[in-house]
Design a protein around this motif. Structure first.
Motif, short mmCIF file in Angstrom:
data_model
loop_
_atom_site.label_atom_id
_atom_site.label_comp_id
_atom_site.label_asym_id
_atom_site.label_seq_id
_atom_site.Cartn_x
_atom_site.Cartn_y
_atom_site.Cartn_z
N ASP A 82 13.26 -4.96 39.94
CA ASP A 82 13.12 -6.05 38.96
C ASP A 82 13.93 -7.23 39.51
O ASP A 82 15.15 -7.26 39.42
CB ASP A 82 13.62 -5.61 37.59
CG ASP A 82 13.50 -6.71 36.54
OD1 ASP A 82 13.39 -7.89 36.92
OD2 ASP A 82 13.55 -6.39 35.33
N GLN A 124 15.72 -12.06 38.25
CA GLN A 124 16.90 -12.92 38.34
C GLN A 124 17.37 -13.12 39.79
O GLN A 124 18.42 -13.71 40.01
CB GLN A 124 18.04 -12.30 37.50
CG GLN A 124 17.62 -12.10 36.04
CD GLN A 124 18.76 -11.60 35.16
OE1 GLN A 124 19.88 -11.38 35.62
NE2 GLN A 124 18.48 -11.42 33.87
N LYS A 142 14.44 -19.31 35.24
CA LYS A 142 14.77 -18.47 36.39
C LYS A 142 15.04 -19.33 37.63
O LYS A 142 14.73 -20.52 37.63
CB LYS A 142 13.64 -17.47 36.66
CG LYS A 142 13.27 -16.60 35.46
CD LYS A 142 14.37 -15.61 35.06
CE LYS A 142 14.15 -15.06 33.68
NZ LYS A 142 13.90 -13.66 33.55
N ALA A 182 12.89 -6.60 28.76
CA ALA A 182 11.58 -6.45 29.42
C ALA A 182 11.58 -5.34 30.46
O ALA A 182 10.56 -4.67 30.67
CB ALA A 182 11.17 -7.78 30.07
N THR A 183 12.71 -5.13 31.13
CA THR A 183 12.80 -4.09 32.16
C THR A 183 12.37 -2.74 31.57
O THR A 183 11.57 -2.01 32.16
CB THR A 183 14.25 -3.96 32.68
OG1 THR A 183 14.74 -5.25 33.03
CG2 THR A 183 14.33 -3.03 33.86
N GLY A 189 6.77 -12.08 34.20
CA GLY A 189 7.56 -11.04 34.86
C GLY A 189 7.40 -9.71 34.15
O GLY A 189 7.39 -8.65 34.80
N THR A 190 7.30 -9.75 32.84
CA THR A 190 7.10 -8.51 32.08
C THR A 190 5.80 -7.84 32.51
O THR A 190 5.75 -6.63 32.74
CB THR A 190 7.05 -8.85 30.57
OG1 THR A 190 8.21 -9.59 30.23
CG2 THR A 190 6.99 -7.58 29.73
C1 PLP Z 1 13.25 -12.71 32.61
C2 PLP Z 1 13.31 -11.26 32.90
C3 PLP Z 1 12.18 -10.42 32.80
C4 PLP Z 1 10.90 -10.85 32.16
O1 PLP Z 1 10.27 -11.92 32.68
P1 PLP Z 1 9.23 -12.79 31.80
O2 PLP Z 1 8.58 -13.65 32.83
O3 PLP Z 1 10.02 -13.55 30.81
O4 PLP Z 1 8.28 -11.84 31.17
C5 PLP Z 1 12.30 -9.10 33.22
N1 PLP Z 1 13.46 -8.62 33.67
C6 PLP Z 1 14.58 -9.38 33.77
C7 PLP Z 1 15.82 -8.77 34.32
C8 PLP Z 1 14.54 -10.72 33.36
O5 PLP Z 1 15.65 -11.47 33.45
#
Ligand code: PLP
Length: 374
Positions: free
Chosen positions: A165, A168, A194, A96-97, A68-69
């Motif tokens: 983003d 979640q 997730k 990560a956001t 997700g990152t």
């Molecule tokens: C989990 C998460 C990410 C990052 O996702 P990864 O797959 O762990 O890199 C980004 N933003 C939010 C809000 C998250 O909960």
């Protein structure tokens, strides 16, 4: 000390093994097929998973990625957000956001949250817009869609890109559209915890813009336009076939998973709604409860009572991003974003996952009710 019969079995924040159990034969077969095929990278499962995800979100383009990152980062790259640009986002989210904004050398600009929804307070965004502002990264925190109409209106007025983003919020609806399909792009994480979880890392970007998707697909694979021809410097950020195959199997169940989360949330809210701040629900959107997060001033007392009864709880998030050491260089101080700071002091997430029995949710709610009233 509260006087409730001790819970014999521990209640965790989530139970990945319980979700695997009914799927295990189907997953074993899919893995066997991949091992026999010998094709592990950018094969048929990745292509099909992209198509199935795009169809689910009713968008034309999807790019499967390593996390997700990376989805957030490569999406910002593809939208040409770069050094000197400002990107508005929430400080009350996973790091990560904002990391993704820093990766492209743009400046994260944190704006405060609404105390009830815990999402960005849309009435406070416009005052943060400067001539350098290029984009808004909106987070649908804990699974509750943010105020997208207002955000899209601001973006149109100021010519900004909107990146959702959705790490979640897989499957959440905002009016008649799914979160992630409203802005310029939606970014997803398939981290195991997730709502749609892989058995390792994974991510996805969806977009209505074909060029943005093509750019992300090149970025994820070293800028490769033809075998050993690279038109620009890219990365290695591919989802692998094994994760894609597992996610395809789980995608078929996401509606049921999210419905079960919502059923548990209804139990919690019906017991606790009058005594603590429960997650905000409105009729124009569905919350998919990646977390069920209450606000309770007596947080330590409540989490201790849960622990005494073998129930897990976690504080998401104890420190808002503007006060993190990693973002010290941005120059924020305590008191700058008071709603985010107050939320960090009071939030508590309690177990909510599809396999949690409703009786357990009633038990957990009962402990909290009693603790808060005592
Ligand atoms: C989990 C998460 C990410 C990052 O996702 P990864 O797959 O762990 O890199 C980004 N933003 C939010 C809000 C998250 O909960």
């Amino acid at each position: 000390m509260i006087n409730i019969t001790q819970n014999k079995t521990a209640i965790p924040m989530l139970d990945i093994k319980a979700q695997h159990e009914p799927l295990k034969e189907e997953i074993k077969q899919a893995l066997k097929d991949i091992l026999d095929s010998g094709q592990f990278i950018l094969g048929p499962n990745v292509r099909s998973f992209e198509q199935e995800t795009a169809a689910y979100f009713r968008v034309d383009n999807a790019a499967a990625l390593a996390s997700g990152t990376d989805a957030l980062y490569l999406c910002l790259r593809a939208l040409d957000i770069k050094e000197g640009d400002e990107v508005i986002t929430t400080p009350f989210t996973f790091i990560a956001t904002a990391e993704a904004i820093a990766y492209v050398n743009a400046t994260p600009v944190f704006t405060d949250i609404d105390r009830y929804s815990l999402n960005m307070d849309v009435s406070k965004i416009e005052e943060k817009i400067t001539p350098k502002t290029r984009a808004i990264v909106v987070v649908h925190l804990f699974g509750r869609p943010a105020d997208m109409d207002e955000i899209m209106e601001l973006a149109r007025k100021h010519n900004l890109k909107v990146i959702e983003d959705c790490a979640q919020s897989f499957g959440a609806l905002y009016k008649d559209r799914r979160a992630g399909s409203i802005g310029d792009a939606g970014c997803f994480s398939f981290y195991p915890s997730k709502n749609l979880g892989a058995y390792g890392d994974g991510g996805m970007m969806i977009t209505g813009n074909r060029d943005v998707c093509e750019k992300v697909k090149l970025l994820r694979n070293h800028g490769t336009v033809a075998p050993y021809r690279h038109s620009f410097i890219g990365y290695n950020s591919r989802l692998d076939e094994i994760q894609a195959a597992i996610l395809r199997i789980k995608l078929k169940h996401i509606e049921e998973y999210n419905r079960k989360r919502r059923d548990l949330a209804r139990i919690y809210t019906s017991v606790l709604g009058d005594v603590v701040q429960c997650p905000a629900e409105t009729s124009d959107r569905t919350h998919v409860y990646h977390q069920y997060t209450i606000r309770v001033p007596a947080r330590e007392k409540v989490s201790a009572a849960l622990k005494d009864n073998n129930v897990s709880s976690v504080v998401y998030y104890p420190t808002p991003l503007h006060l993190q050491e990693a973002f010290h260089y941005l120059g924020y101080r305590k008191g700058d974003l008071p709603e985010s700071e107050a939320a960090a002091d009071e939030v508590l997430s309690i177990p909510v996952y599809p396999e949690l029995e409703p009786e357990k949710a009633e038990f957990i709610a009962g402990i909290i009710l009693k603790t808060v009233r005592d």
